[in-house]
Design a protein around this motif. Structure first.
Motif, PDB file in Angstrom:
ATOM      1  N   PHE A  58       1.081  -1.005   0.289  1.00  0.00           N
ATOM      2  CA  PHE A  58      -0.138  -0.070   0.369  1.00  0.00           C
ATOM      3  C   PHE A  58       1.078   1.540  -0.067  1.00  0.00           C
ATOM      4  O   PHE A  58       1.724   0.824   0.284  1.00  0.00           O
ATOM      5  N   THR A  59       0.142   1.942   0.110  1.00  0.00           N
ATOM      6  CA  THR A  59       0.987   3.480  -0.140  1.00  0.00           C
ATOM      7  C   THR A  59       0.427   4.856   0.902  1.00  0.00           C
ATOM      8  O   THR A  59      -0.418   4.693   0.874  1.00  0.00           O
ATOM      9  N   LEU A  60       1.507   5.369   1.264  1.00  0.00           N
ATOM     10  CA  LEU A  60       0.718   6.474   2.250  1.00  0.00           C
ATOM     11  C   LEU A  60       1.249   7.870   1.412  1.00  0.00           C
ATOM     12  O   LEU A  60       2.268   7.894   1.415  1.00  0.00           O
ATOM     13  N   THR A  61       0.739   8.494   1.824  1.00  0.00           N
ATOM     14  CA  THR A  61       0.399  10.500   1.764  1.00  0.00           C
ATOM     15  C   THR A  61      -0.656  11.065   2.218  1.00  0.00           C
ATOM     16  O   THR A  61      -1.358  10.097   3.161  1.00  0.00           O
ATOM     17  N   TRP A  62      -0.429  12.268   2.410  1.00  0.00           N
ATOM     18  CA  TRP A  62      -1.489  13.694   3.016  1.00  0.00           C
ATOM     19  C   TRP A  62      -2.634  13.326   1.335  1.00  0.00           C
ATOM     20  O   TRP A  62      -2.505  13.460   0.789  1.00  0.00           O
ATOM     21  N   SER A  63      -3.350  12.751   2.412  1.00  0.00           N
ATOM     22  CA  SER A  63      -5.090  12.544   1.385  1.00  0.00           C
ATOM     23  C   SER A  63      -5.765  13.319   1.775  1.00  0.00           C
ATOM     24  O   SER A  63      -5.630  14.562   2.205  1.00  0.00           O
ATOM     25  N   LYS A  74      -3.018   1.981  -6.451  1.00  0.00           N
ATOM     26  CA  LYS A  74      -3.915   1.894  -8.703  1.00  0.00           C
ATOM     27  C   LYS A  74      -4.971   3.403  -7.465  1.00  0.00           C
ATOM     28  O   LYS A  74      -5.875   3.882  -8.868  1.00  0.00           O
ATOM     29  N   SER A  75      -5.097   3.299  -7.278  1.00  0.00           N
ATOM     30  CA  SER A  75      -6.723   4.498  -6.935  1.00  0.00           C
ATOM     31  C   SER A  75      -6.222   5.835  -6.338  1.00  0.00           C
ATOM     32  O   SER A  75      -6.687   6.425  -6.410  1.00  0.00           O
ATOM     33  N   LEU A  76      -4.560   5.936  -6.190  1.00  0.00           N
ATOM     34  CA  LEU A  76      -4.211   7.866  -6.196  1.00  0.00           C
ATOM     35  C   LEU A  76      -4.469   8.256  -6.903  1.00  0.00           C
ATOM     36  O   LEU A  76      -4.808   9.254  -6.719  1.00  0.00           O
ATOM     37  N   PRO A  77      -4.387   8.376  -8.658  1.00  0.00           N
ATOM     38  CA  PRO A  77      -4.473   9.412  -9.606  1.00  0.00           C
ATOM     39  C   PRO A  77      -5.898   9.511  -9.398  1.00  0.00           C
ATOM     40  O   PRO A  77      -6.397  10.883  -9.206  1.00  0.00           O
ATOM     41  N   ALA A  78      -7.104   8.774  -9.478  1.00  0.00           N
ATOM     42  CA  ALA A  78      -8.389   9.517  -9.658  1.00  0.00           C
ATOM     43  C   ALA A  78      -8.581   9.904  -7.853  1.00  0.00           C
ATOM     44  O   ALA A  78      -9.771  10.836  -8.325  1.00  0.00           O
ATOM     45  N   LEU A  79      -7.872   9.177  -6.826  1.00  0.00           N
ATOM     46  CA  LEU A  79      -8.354   9.872  -5.295  1.00  0.00           C
ATOM     47  C   LEU A  79      -7.772  11.520  -5.656  1.00  0.00           C
ATOM     48  O   LEU A  79      -8.363  12.539  -4.857  1.00  0.00           O
ATOM     49  N   ALA A  80      -6.809  11.568  -6.633  1.00  0.00           N
ATOM     50  CA  ALA A  80      -6.781  12.676  -6.618  1.00  0.00           C
ATOM     51  C   ALA A  80      -7.005  14.004  -7.029  1.00  0.00           C
ATOM     52  O   ALA A  80      -7.373  15.100  -7.054  1.00  0.00           O
ATOM     53  N   ALA A  81      -7.954  13.411  -8.648  1.00  0.00           N
ATOM     54  CA  ALA A  81      -9.022  14.247  -8.850  1.00  0.00           C
ATOM     55  C   ALA A  81     -10.127  14.165  -8.061  1.00  0.00           C
ATOM     56  O   ALA A  81     -11.125  15.634  -8.355  1.00  0.00           O
ATOM     57  N   ALA A  82     -10.662  13.052  -7.522  1.00  0.00           N
ATOM     58  CA  ALA A  82     -11.952  13.734  -6.419  1.00  0.00           C
ATOM     59  C   ALA A  82     -11.329  14.726  -5.539  1.00  0.00           C
ATOM     60  O   ALA A  82     -13.046  15.106  -4.503  1.00  0.00           O
ATOM     61  N   LEU A  83     -10.814  14.785  -5.369  1.00  0.00           N
ATOM     62  CA  LEU A  83      -9.794  15.370  -3.434  1.00  0.00           C
ATOM     63  C   LEU A  83      -9.665  17.081  -3.997  1.00  0.00           C
ATOM     64  O   LEU A  83     -10.047  17.828  -3.162  1.00  0.00           O
ATOM     65  N   TRP A  84     -10.105  17.085  -5.566  1.00  0.00           N
ATOM     66  CA  TRP A  84      -9.406  18.354  -5.824  1.00  0.00           C
ATOM     67  C   TRP A  84     -10.739  19.261  -5.464  1.00  0.00           C
ATOM     68  O   TRP A  84     -12.149  19.249  -5.966  1.00  0.00           O
ATOM     69  N   PRO A  85     -10.339  20.526  -4.499  1.00  0.00           N
ATOM     70  CA  PRO A  85     -11.358  21.329  -4.865  1.00  0.00           C
ATOM     71  C   PRO A  85     -12.112  21.408  -5.579  1.00  0.00           C
ATOM     72  O   PRO A  85     -12.499  21.568  -7.530  1.00  0.00           O
ATOM     73  N   VAL A 158      -2.604  19.435   1.505  1.00  0.00           N
ATOM     74  CA  VAL A 158      -3.282  19.262   0.743  1.00  0.00           C
ATOM     75  C   VAL A 158      -2.825  19.119  -0.968  1.00  0.00           C
ATOM     76  O   VAL A 158      -3.541  18.731  -1.877  1.00  0.00           O
ATOM     77  N   ALA A 159      -1.435  20.073  -0.867  1.00  0.00           N
ATOM     78  CA  ALA A 159      -1.309  19.983  -2.106  1.00  0.00           C
ATOM     79  C   ALA A 159      -0.044  18.738  -2.463  1.00  0.00           C
ATOM     80  O   ALA A 159       0.403  18.655  -3.760  1.00  0.00           O
ATOM     81  N   VAL A 160      -0.028  18.254  -1.559  1.00  0.00           N
ATOM     82  CA  VAL A 160       0.644  16.795  -1.626  1.00  0.00           C
ATOM     83  C   VAL A 160       0.369  15.372  -2.836  1.00  0.00           C
ATOM     84  O   VAL A 160       0.873  15.176  -3.629  1.00  0.00           O
ATOM     85  N   LEU A 161      -0.877  15.209  -2.689  1.00  0.00           N
ATOM     86  CA  LEU A 161      -1.399  13.999  -3.105  1.00  0.00           C
ATOM     87  C   LEU A 161      -1.332  15.099  -4.351  1.00  0.00           C
ATOM     88  O   LEU A 161      -0.987  13.816  -5.820  1.00  0.00           O
ATOM     89  N   PRO A 162      -1.696  16.120  -5.063  1.00  0.00           N
ATOM     90  CA  PRO A 162      -2.710  16.750  -6.500  1.00  0.00           C
ATOM     91  C   PRO A 162      -1.214  16.257  -7.124  1.00  0.00           C
ATOM     92  O   PRO A 162      -0.545  16.907  -8.601  1.00  0.00           O
ATOM     93  N   ALA A 163      -0.073  17.032  -6.329  1.00  0.00           N
ATOM     94  CA  ALA A 163       1.179  16.783  -6.494  1.00  0.00           C
ATOM     95  C   ALA A 163       1.343  15.414  -7.133  1.00  0.00           C
ATOM     96  O   ALA A 163       2.958  15.586  -7.770  1.00  0.00           O
ATOM     97  N   GLY A 164       1.636  14.942  -6.664  1.00  0.00           N
ATOM     98  CA  GLY A 164       2.144  12.979  -7.199  1.00  0.00           C
ATOM     99  C   GLY A 164       2.912  12.970  -6.514  1.00  0.00           C
ATOM    100  O   GLY A 164       4.091  11.898  -6.477  1.00  0.00           O
TER     101      GLY A 164
END
Length: 346
Positions: A58-63, A74-85, A158-164
């Motif tokens: 699994f992957t650990l990040t601020w989300s 595999k869920s992280l790209p979609a999660l980054a888009a879903a959590l975009w303000p 909150v910028a960490v995940l969308p920054a990849g």
């Protein structure tokens, strides 16, 4: 079965406390991520699995809310888009700032700058030093602890995940690693899926609970509220594929010592989970968070633990008389989840 009892029975089943699967990836809690702010993730997963889990896959990040969570990679790209303000107001809320001109533009500027500076494994301190001169000054400030000017921590988080970016879980200090193939989202996409995931795990619930969980304005959540949900009671919704499970939940028969920040405790309708206000203050303390004693969905008290050599001493503080024997094996499981040999309930 009363309405409240039905909700609790449904949630116990939805959280898979029956230990019916040995595969961590099959746990529904990973649909939203498993928070790990206070070494809570492994004990939380051990409350749902037959054995102590290995999180190496699994992957650990601020989300979610800028807090550290474990996710399926595999869920992280979609999660980054879903959590975009969802809006300027949402961007302000996520960044925890009272006023910033063009908040969405500022948020994007921070994300783009963070992506550009973290081009390989990098500590948070180094990333912050490189990031600060590249972003609008209204999102920076003097930090007494660091004795330096840098980007306000909630915005950084909150910028960490969308920054990849993800964490290196083996590093002694917070260290970022770029996620392969990372791309900055262009807009919010898939928030409705997060609504479904929240309701499947913590429902029935409404927009206010969902908004509180994700740290977004209620108005914005209502504006994108999915129209394919089923209203099972006034203002309380479930995904259509979860209605039957709600109408016929199995009678819960579980006793668990939930760690602080366990996903079960993250539902935002605390009046339902713990009706007594004084008990709520004990369960959800801001400082020195305790664990929660849970039996059949009911929160019956709190617990704390202290390491003594290779043993975990567990102190139970129930709100009413409690059958302590039901929790002896759970205390042993908590000890193993923390890498200790045994436990003793005091």
């Amino acid at each position: 079965m009363t309405d409240r009892a039905r909700v609790l029975a449904y949630r116990v089943a939805a959280h898979q406390f029956d230990r019916g699967t040995a595969d961590p990836a099959a746990l529904r809690v990973f649909d939203l991520g498993v928070q790990d702010s206070e070494r809570s993730a492994v004990p939380a997963l051990a409350a749902r699995l037959p054995e102590v889990p290995d999180l190496s896959a699994f992957t650990l990040t601020w989300s979610v809310r800028g807090a550290p969570h474990w996710h399926r990679p595999k869920s992280l790209p979609a999660l980054a888009a879903a959590l975009w303000p969802l809006s300027d107001a949402d961007a302000l809320a996520r960044m925890n700032r009272p006023k910033v001109d063009a908040p969405l533009d500022v948020f994007r500027a921070v994300v783009e700058a963070l992506k550009s500076v973290v081009d390989g494994p990098m500590t948070k301190g180094e990333a912050s030093t490189r990031l600060t001169p590249l972003v609008p000054p209204e999102v920076t400030g003097w930090c007494r602890g660091c004795r330096a000017t840098h980007v306000h921590d909630p915005i950084f988080r909150v910028a960490v995940l969308p920054a990849g970016l993800r964490f290196d879980p083996d590093a002694k200090t917070v260290t970022f690693v770029p996620i392969k193939g990372r791309r900055i989202p262009q807009r919010t996409r898939g928030f409705d899926g997060l609504v479904h995931d929240y309701l499947a795990l913590h429902g029935p619930a409404g927009p206010s609970e969902v908004a509180a969980y994700f740290g977004a304005p209620v108005k914005d959540v209502k504006a994108v509220w999915p129209d394919d949900l089923v209203e099972v009671s006034r203002g309380k919704f479930l995904p259509a594929d979860r209605v039957e499970a709600f109408e016929n939940p199995p009678s819960p028969d579980v006793a668990r010592l939930l760690p602080p920040l366990d996903p079960y405790l993250s539902a935002r309708d605390r009046d339902l989970l713990v009706p007594d206000k004084a008990h709520q203050k004990e369960v959800w303390r801001i400082l020195g968070r305790p664990g929660a004693i849970m039996m059949d969905g009911e929160i019956l008290g709190i617990w704390r633990a202290k390491v003594s050599g290779k043993r975990l001493d567990v102190t139970l503080s129930p709100f009413a008389p409690l059958d302590v024997e039901r929790f002896e094996e759970e205390a042993q499981r908590v000890a193993r989840a923390r890498g200790l040999e045994s436990a003793r309930i005091k």
